[in-house]
Write a protein that holds these residues in place. Structure first.
Motif, PDB file in Angstrom:
ATOM      1  N   SER A 233       0.827  -1.198   0.000  1.00  0.00           N
ATOM      2  CA  SER A 233       0.000   0.000   0.000  1.00  0.00           C
ATOM      3  C   SER A 233       0.868   1.257   0.000  1.00  0.00           C
ATOM      4  CB  SER A 233      -0.918   0.008   1.222  1.00  0.00           C
ATOM      5  OG  SER A 233      -0.152  -0.015   2.419  1.00  0.00           O
ATOM      6  N   PRO A 234       0.332   2.372  -0.504  1.00  0.00           N
ATOM      7  CA  PRO A 234       1.116   3.608  -0.567  1.00  0.00           C
ATOM      8  C   PRO A 234       1.682   4.066   0.774  1.00  0.00           C
ATOM      9  CG  PRO A 234      -0.824   3.795  -1.944  1.00  0.00           C
ATOM     10  CD  PRO A 234      -0.974   2.514  -1.186  1.00  0.00           C
TER      11      PRO A 234
ATOM     12  N   GLN B 296      -3.587   1.947  -7.085  1.00  0.00           N
ATOM     13  CA  GLN B 296      -3.808   3.319  -7.544  1.00  0.00           C
ATOM     14  C   GLN B 296      -4.459   4.046  -6.378  1.00  0.00           C
ATOM     15  OE1 GLN B 296      -6.525   4.000 -10.803  1.00  0.00           O
ATOM     16  NE2 GLN B 296      -6.157   6.215 -10.777  1.00  0.00           N
ATOM     17  N   GLU B 297      -3.658   4.736  -5.604  1.00  0.00           N
ATOM     18  CA  GLU B 297      -4.081   5.339  -4.343  1.00  0.00           C
ATOM     19  C   GLU B 297      -4.650   4.233  -3.437  1.00  0.00           C
ATOM     20  OE1 GLU B 297      -6.664   8.429  -5.731  1.00  0.00           O
ATOM     21  OE2 GLU B 297      -4.995   9.751  -6.221  1.00  0.00           O
ATOM     22  N   HIS B 298      -5.918   4.317  -3.013  1.00  0.00           N
ATOM     23  CA  HIS B 298      -6.434   3.322  -2.075  1.00  0.00           C
ATOM     24  C   HIS B 298      -7.090   2.139  -2.766  1.00  0.00           C
ATOM     25  CE1 HIS B 298      -9.992   5.718  -3.109  1.00  0.00           C
ATOM     26  NE2 HIS B 298     -10.738   4.701  -2.699  1.00  0.00           N
TER      27      HIS B 298
END
Length: 264
Positions: free
Chosen positions: A150-151, A197-199
């Motif tokens: 995750s980011p 892609q982000e969350h």
């Protein structure tokens, strides 16, 4: 709407957006390629390994999984490959995907059986620490395929292709995987390569010939239909890159592989 950026691949896998280009493993050819936005490609590494997935250490050195050789390799500054870890003592089945966190911990998975044709057995995820020590950190995974962090760096997600789900683990201090749980349950899907892609997460699906974006509840908010199986995907500079090929017994030699793009 989709566009074809590159053709003639012998099954592309392990796409990564890195330094303004898409990097990917051209499995059948034993190559790691870097592809520019104009479709021009450059061979960055040749390796006699199948499969061969890759990611980077925080210091910029490349880590490569020699799947059939059951080793994790590192490319040194001079270009030579050295062995970081022998993974055969953890699992005898071929090794597959890799993802590296911000501390240099490499997570590598083994699908658990010979594919295609072998009798199914659950796979594992191993952690290779920066000092080269390796240990199993998850088991009982139904064909572990794509993996992504995750980011925020706190969660590892694994695509379980034979369980139609994305499975999440919290990354504990020291690199252990804890708090195993479904990230998203995917009805009638066979998730392969994945990326954040982000969350949200994109996953490729070979049998369904599509790439799909889902949120942590499993809600689908975008589907890209394709005319070939989607093996993996990556996001970079506002573009979704999808690695596709025609599935069959000669998939690794037939050069049907493509890089297909869609604007996000």
């Amino acid at each position: 709407m989709t566009d074809i950026l590159l053709t003639g691949l012998q099954i592309g896998e392990s796409p990564r957006w890195h330094d303004g280009r898409l990097w990917l493993a051209n499995w059948g050819a034993g190559e790691i390629l870097a592809v520019g936005p104009d479709g021009s490609s450059e061979v960055m590494l040749r390796i006699d390994a199948f499969p061969c997935c890759f990611d980077w250490l925080p210091d910029g050195r490349l880590l490569v999984v020699d799947g059939s050789g059951r080793r994790l390799l590192r490319q040194e500054a001079g270009g030579e490959l050295t062995t970081v870890a022998d993974l055969s003592g953890i699992a005898a089945a071929p090794w597959n995907e890799i993802v590296v966190d911000a501390l240099g911990n490499a997570y590598v998975n083994s699908i658990g059986f010979d594919f295609p044709g072998g009798e199914f057995a659950p796979g594992v995820v191993a952690l290779v620490a920066p000092d080269g020590t390796a240990r199993q950190v998850a088991d009982g995974v139904a064909f572990p395929n794509g993996m992504a962090i995750s980011p925020d760096g706190g969660t590892l997600v694994v695509a379980e292709s034979y369980a139609s789900r994305l499975t999440a683990f919290d990354i504990a201090p020291g690199g252990d995987l804890v708090n195993r749980r479904p990230w998203a349950v995917l009805e009638d899907a066979a998730p392969d390569g994945i990326c954040f892609q982000e969350h949200r997460i994109w996953y490729g699906d070979v049998p369904a010939r599509r790439c799909v974006r889902v949120d942590p509840a499993g809600n689908v908010d975008r589907v890209v239909e394709l005319d070939q199986g989607c093996f993996a995907c990556a996001v970079g500079d506002g573009v979704l890159y999808m690695l596709t090929a025609t599935w069959g017994p000669d998939v690794a030699t037939a050069r049907t592989g493509r890089v297909v793009t869609a604007t996000l």
